[in-house]
Design a protein around this motif. Structure first.
Motif, PDB file in Angstrom:
ATOM      1  N   ASP A 201       0.767  -1.251  -0.082  1.00  0.00           N
ATOM      2  CA  ASP A 201       0.022  -0.385   0.135  1.00  0.00           C
ATOM      3  C   ASP A 201       0.841   1.119  -0.147  1.00  0.00           C
ATOM      4  OD1 ASP A 201      -1.868  -1.295   0.408  1.00  0.00           O
ATOM      5  OD2 ASP A 201      -2.200  -1.405   1.919  1.00  0.00           O
ATOM      6  N   ALA A 202      -0.031   2.254  -0.459  1.00  0.00           N
ATOM      7  CA  ALA A 202       1.506   3.927  -0.552  1.00  0.00           C
ATOM      8  C   ALA A 202       1.215   4.258   1.031  1.00  0.00           C
ATOM      9  CB  ALA A 202      -0.563   4.747  -1.352  1.00  0.00           C
ATOM     10  N   LEU A 203       0.760   3.936   1.739  1.00  0.00           N
ATOM     11  CA  LEU A 203       1.668   3.699   3.758  1.00  0.00           C
ATOM     12  C   LEU A 203       2.829   3.464   3.649  1.00  0.00           C
ATOM     13  CD1 LEU A 203      -1.047   5.815   4.371  1.00  0.00           C
ATOM     14  CD2 LEU A 203      -2.278   3.798   3.323  1.00  0.00           C
ATOM     15  N   TYR A 204       2.488   1.879   2.684  1.00  0.00           N
ATOM     16  CA  TYR A 204       4.132   1.063   3.178  1.00  0.00           C
ATOM     17  C   TYR A 204       5.184   1.706   2.204  1.00  0.00           C
ATOM     18  CZ  TYR A 204       1.960  -1.610   6.983  1.00  0.00           C
ATOM     19  OH  TYR A 204       0.319  -1.492   7.688  1.00  0.00           O
ATOM     20  N   THR A 205       4.806   2.447   0.997  1.00  0.00           N
ATOM     21  CA  THR A 205       5.668   2.132  -0.667  1.00  0.00           C
ATOM     22  C   THR A 205       5.688   3.854  -0.063  1.00  0.00           C
ATOM     23  OG1 THR A 205       4.258   2.758  -1.645  1.00  0.00           O
ATOM     24  CG2 THR A 205       4.963   0.207  -1.379  1.00  0.00           C
ATOM     25  N   ASN A 206       5.350   5.187   0.114  1.00  0.00           N
ATOM     26  CA  ASN A 206       4.932   6.141  -0.351  1.00  0.00           C
ATOM     27  C   ASN A 206       5.318   6.365  -1.682  1.00  0.00           C
ATOM     28  OD1 ASN A 206       5.020   9.128   0.703  1.00  0.00           O
ATOM     29  ND2 ASN A 206       7.115   9.168   0.257  1.00  0.00           N
TER      30      ASN A 206
END
Length: 504
Positions: free
Chosen positions: A429-434
């Protein structure tokens, strides 16, 4: 007369049969768009399914779920029980660390107003059906706690709201703003009283165990104890030399804690207004301090802008844990309402870390000799590096413990839940990969906790990848178990040191 009516109706039906349906003139793109809109699923978290299953299991005399019941496959989601099922009690003291099954790691939904403002504090309503968000504009925004839809908004204060607190009997809500005003609210958000409490911003509010009194702390360097019934000030706690940023009243004991910009934490006796002790462990401003909510309730968690979180034991009167895993200053901390050993910290860079304090006991904490006064450090259970784009100002767990809400300077409130077992996209998710581009939060998961297959070429092969050992023999590395060391006997059988496999 009935014949005439039937004839008229028949004529009308014949005329309508020659009319084109209203959607006939739409082009194919509009028709497809309308169909997709009808089939779109609303994001929701229903805690009733696993709660009902848990009660059925308990009615059959099964009080403990064995480790291994939940396998790493998405269909085992039905065996994932609610938070109280994994709580420590007199029978099961965190057996095999089952609390890790209840860690909020999956992003669910992002809620933000049309006129966006920084959010300083959030609170779940006592029954857990709604989330109350207090913004820098002085507005209350209410969001549905299951479907996360907007419900209502109201102008509550004339200045920024910095603190919220529900009473223990769930009948009253107190709010404090930047100008030092305190307001009483009923559960239906009817304002019944207004107090001019402080000369500066009110940073925190806490109720006494019996709700007869409440505590406020302010940037005017004082704490005040108020009589809730008549709204009169009873005592003033003076001793800090700078802004008091956080305070809490113990849920059972006659004990008050306060944290200040002077780097000090003080414990107070509310009856005598005297400072009992002062803690000097921090080297920068204390941003939040809270007593343990459940379990023994004898621990105190405090976070500071010196990038550390300290867990203080009220019985031993010393720090038992010092957590230094964030890369920047810490902004808030929150205890889990069900699991006494779980704590969540958040930082000014938008990251969140979950800890399970009793998952690891170091040798330093076992030694009792007076020469070794060092404290131990717990390993992070889970880290979400890009939970928010800016500072996180508030963390709040749902009363049932299955949801976590975070909010902050990026002007949004975000909901977190447990991930499904073996979700291949859990850490993509974007919360982990930015990788946050545009409205990224709509693409994270269309259905709550939906398992989406990862279609990259690297995942078209088997998840068991061979790797060469130190002695040249090949072994297999499983995702998530690469921190386990291999041994010769396991390598000869073609597997790493995976517990329970014994080389078979």
């Amino acid at each position: 007369m009935s014949a005439n009516i039937n004839t008229n109706n028949g004529t009308r039906n014949m005329n309508n049969s020659h009319e084109r349906p209203p959607n006939y003139n739409q082009n194919i793109e509009q028709q497809l768009a309308s169909q997709e809109k009808k089939t779109a699923y609303r994001r929701t978290v229903d805690h009733g399914n696993n709660m009902g299953r848990w009660h059925v299991i308990r009615s059959l005399g099964i009080d403990d779920q064995p480790i291994g019941k939940v396998r790493p496959e998405s269909s085992y989601l039905m065996d994932l029980l609610p938070s109280p099922a994994y709580a420590s009690n007199s029978v099961r003291h965190n057996k095999n660390n089952a609390v890790v099954l209840d860690t909020q790691t999956k992003f669910v939904h992002l809620s933000s107003n049309k006129a966006k403002h920084s959010i300083n504090t959030v609170k779940w309503t006592p029954e857990g059906r709604r989330l109350l968000v207090a913004s820098h504009s002085g507005e209350f925004t209410v969001w549905n706690g299951m479907t996360f839809n907007f419900e209502t908004i109201m102008q509550a204060h004339d200045s920024a709201i910095l603190s919220l607190k529900y009473s223990h009997n769930d009948d009253w809500l107190l709010s404090g703003d930047q100008s030092g005003v305190i307001k009483y609210w009923q559960p239906n958000f009817n304002n019944v009283n207004i107090l001019n409490g402080h000369n500066d911003a009110i940073r925190d509010i806490a109720f006494s165990p019996n709700d007869s009194k409440f505590l406020t702390c302010s940037d005017d360097s004082t704490l005040k104890i108020w009589n809730f019934n008549n709204g009169k000030e009873e005592r003033s706690l003076v001793g800090h030399h700078w802004d008091v940023k956080a305070a809490d009243w113990h849920p059972d004991l006659g004990l008050i804690v306060s944290g200040s910009k002077d780097n000090l934490i003080k414990l107070w006796d509310p009856r005598s207004s005297q400072c009992i002790t002062t803690l000097h462990g921090f080297k920068h401003t204390i941003t939040k301090t809270k007593f343990q909510k459940t379990g023994t309730k004898r621990l105190l968690a405090s976070v500071s802008r010196d990038r550390s979180c300290r867990i203080f034991d009220l019985r031993a009167m010393r720090d038992i844990f010092v957590l230094r895993d964030h890369e920047t200053d810490l902004s808030c901390v929150e205890w889990h309402p069900v699991h006494a050993s779980m704590i969540t910290t958040a930082a000014y860079d938008g990251s969140m870390i979950h800890y399970v304090l009793d998952s690891h006991i170091s040798e330093n904490s076992i030694k009792n000799d007076s020469t070794n006064s060092s404290t131990s450090s717990a390993e992070p259970t889970h880290k979400i590096p890009y939970a928010h784009e800016k500072a996180i100002h508030a963390l709040e767990y749902h009363p049932l413990g299955h949801l976590l809400c975070s909010a902050g300077a990026d002007r949004s409130a975000r909901f977190w839940s447990r991930a499904r077992p073996n979700d291949p996209m859990a850490l993509q998710d974007a919360l982990y990969t930015n990788d946050k581009v545009g409205a990224w939060y709509y693409a994270v998961n269309n259905n709550i906790n939906a398992v989406i297959e990862h279609n990259t070429p690297s995942n078209t092969t088997s998840t068991l990848t061979p790797s060469a050992g130190s002695d040249g023999s090949s072994s297999f590395v499983l995702p998530g178990l690469n921190n386990l060391t291999n041994n010769r006997e396991a390598n000869q059988n073609g597997f790493g040191s995976i517990p329970g496999l014994r080389g078979h």
